[in-house]
Design a protein around this motif. Structure first.
Motif, mmCIF file in Angstrom:
data_model
loop_
_atom_site.group_PDB
_atom_site.id
_atom_site.type_symbol
_atom_site.label_atom_id
_atom_site.label_comp_id
_atom_site.label_asym_id
_atom_site.label_seq_id
_atom_site.Cartn_x
_atom_site.Cartn_y
_atom_site.Cartn_z
ATOM 1 N N MET A 1 82.500 44.946 62.729
ATOM 2 C CA MET A 1 81.795 46.041 63.299
ATOM 3 C C MET A 1 82.149 46.290 64.935
ATOM 4 N N HIS A 2 82.737 45.214 65.556
ATOM 5 C CA HIS A 2 83.200 45.253 67.032
ATOM 6 C C HIS A 2 84.329 46.281 66.912
ATOM 7 N N GLY B 1 80.784 34.355 56.206
ATOM 8 C CA GLY B 1 81.634 35.474 56.614
ATOM 9 C C GLY B 1 80.847 36.148 58.001
ATOM 10 N N ASN B 2 79.972 35.659 58.452
ATOM 11 C CA ASN B 2 79.221 36.033 59.582
ATOM 12 C C ASN B 2 80.278 36.699 60.733
ATOM 13 N N GLN B 3 81.289 35.761 61.016
ATOM 14 C CA GLN B 3 82.031 36.206 62.253
ATOM 15 C C GLN B 3 83.042 37.037 61.910
ATOM 16 N N PHE B 4 83.341 37.301 60.557
ATOM 17 C CA PHE B 4 84.283 38.206 59.830
ATOM 18 C C PHE B 4 83.628 39.648 59.912
ATOM 19 N N SER C 1 75.238 48.125 57.992
ATOM 20 C CA SER C 1 74.797 47.812 59.290
ATOM 21 C C SER C 1 75.442 48.811 60.450
ATOM 22 N N MET C 2 76.395 49.049 60.262
ATOM 23 C CA MET C 2 77.573 50.094 61.013
ATOM 24 C C MET C 2 76.579 51.199 61.248
#
Length: 456
Positions: free
Chosen positions: A413-414, A405-408, A274-275
């Motif tokens: 990525m942030h 793990g969505n927030q992880f 994704s990154m």
């Protein structure tokens, strides 16, 4: 379930060839095939297709997706394709079902609460900074393979956040073994002919060796941590100490192994992909990159790196990441199996029927996303997001099985994107053509290469 109509009509069937059905059309280009189905059958909201000898129904609209994965989720189990993942992920949160899955989810959920993630965010920032330092030592005259670079940093992040250390040479053994397992699983997705594990094919032999390495390392870490009783602020420690509120039970070594392998695999390969897609989009849109760099500068000022609080304080960075996940959702298709019949207005799904939900299709539907192929982070401006159906955007699934793990992954990525853009300007490599490779995850078919220019 939806019962707004008493009439019933057959679900439209997409024509195919004798015996193979739509398999060849699908294998040639799955994403283009599904976009054609959306254009042709979108008004019907679903369509029947036959792939690999199995008939299945593709849900084309958000409301139908919501019914399957949220409103009537207990009527749908994991589809047959999950058997491929279960062979090496075991019975972890991604692959388990029913009461066992619900118990595991209860046990694991506290490890991903916001306060716990804030501790892990500091590790993410540290590793992102070390990553940018390594990148700064490279020859700026040569493009950087950002696909490989993203895998490198996410591997280090997930190792420290899971196990509390870099693992040294053991990390190489684990990453290579998991890469083998991924390779075998992806081959199984592409190739409809599969041999039982006892047949000594090259893939089966590689699978057996890789599984032995993964199990030896993971079980060894679990045993050592149990013996020493050492307390660390990592995910393994949180899962070791987790107990079920209803039964007081904790996870067995087998359950811990399966969750560790699942989190390790999802936490680095998926996020790295994704990154890489996000960076690929930014170099093609320097105006978006410029605005992102301005936001970072306005928040950080003269500081060299962000804090954990800063990661949640940059809305435009979040919009960029979400738009990248819309265009290239890592989990681009999800399979389910109906346990009983279900009604969708005037269409009916029978028991024991295959069902497909494709976030990629939902993310490229012009009904919810005008000009869907265009990269436009303004789609996720908070002022406009409430206008769309919530199930038109499913990068991490939805309903009770929303990725734990969505927030992880978003924090990861942030941290990577903020640190990278705070130090570098990204420049496109001329004539570099990047195409999609939809395997278990939606990958770029060839490496994403980018010039990195250090900002003065």
């Amino acid at each position: 379930m939806s019962t707004t109509s008493s009439s019933k009509r057959p679900i439209p069937v997409h024509p195919g060839l004798p015996l193979v059905g739509n398999t060849l059309e699908y294998l040639r280009d799955p994403l283009a095939f599904m976009r054609r189905l959306l254009r042709t059958y979108g008004h019907e909201r679903m369509v029947r297709i036959a792939i690999g000898g199995r008939k299945t129904t593709l849900m084309l609209k958000p409301e139908e997706a919501k019914q399957v994965i949220q409103e009537n989720n207990r009527n749908y189990g994991r589809g047959k394709s999950f058997a491929i993942l279960r062979e090496f992920l075991g019975n972890g949160l991604l692959t388990s079902e029913g009461d066992f899955w619900r118990r595991q989810r209860r046990l694991a959920q506290p490890a991903f609460h916001r306060q716990k993630l804030a501790i892990l965010a500091d590790i993410m920032i540290e590793e992102a900074l070390a990553w940018s330092n390594r990148l700064s030592q490279l020859d700026q005259a040569k493009p950087v393979n950002m696909s490989a670079a993203a895998v490198d940093v996410t591997l280090r992040i997930v190792t420290r956040t899971l196990f509390g250390s870099h693992l040294g040479s053991e990390l190489d053994n684990l990453s290579h073994a998991l890469a083998h397992l991924n390779h075998v699983a992806n081959n199984a997705v592409i190739n409809p002919i599969r041999f039982p594990k006892w047949v000594p094919t090259p893939d089966n032999r590689a699978f057996t060796r890789a599984m032995a390495k993964v199990d030896d390392l993971i079980y060894g870490i679990i045993r050592l941590r149990r013996q020493t009783g050492e307390s660390r602020d990592d995910l393994l420690d949180m899962l070791l100490r987790a107990t079920d509120e209803e039964t007081g039970e904790s996870m067995s070594d087998n359950q811990l192994r399966d969750e560790m392998v699942t989190l390790f695999t999802a936490g680095h390969e998926t996020t790295a992909t994704s990154m890489a897609w996000t960076l690929h989009l930014l170099v093609q849109h320097p105006d978006v990159m410029g605005r992102a760099k301005e936001e970072i500068k306005s928040v950080l000022g003269h500081r060299e790196f962000p804090s954990a609080t800063d990661l949640r304080a940059m809305p435009y960075i979040s919009q960029i990441i979400n738009e990248s996940l819309r265009l290239y959702p890592p989990a681009w298709v999800m399979s389910r199996l109906s346990l009983g019949p279900d009604r969708f207005d005037d269409h009916e799904i029978e028991a024991n029927s295959g069902v497909l939900i494709s976030p990629y299709v939902l993310h490229h539907d012009p009904e919810n996303w005008p000009d869907p192929e265009q990269f436009d982070p303004e789609r996720f401006n908070p002022a406009t997001t409430s206008e769309r159906h919530p199930y038109s955007f499913l990068p991490f699934g939805g309903g009770p099985r929303l990725c734990i793990g969505n927030q992880f992954a978003l924090l990861e990525m942030h941290a990577m994107l903020i640190v990278l853009l705070h130090r570098f300007t990204l420049v496109q490599v001329p004539n570099l053509r990047i195409t999609t490779q939809p395997l278990i995850t939606l990958r770029p078919k060839n490496a994403i290469r980018i010039y990195l220019q250090k900002d003065n």
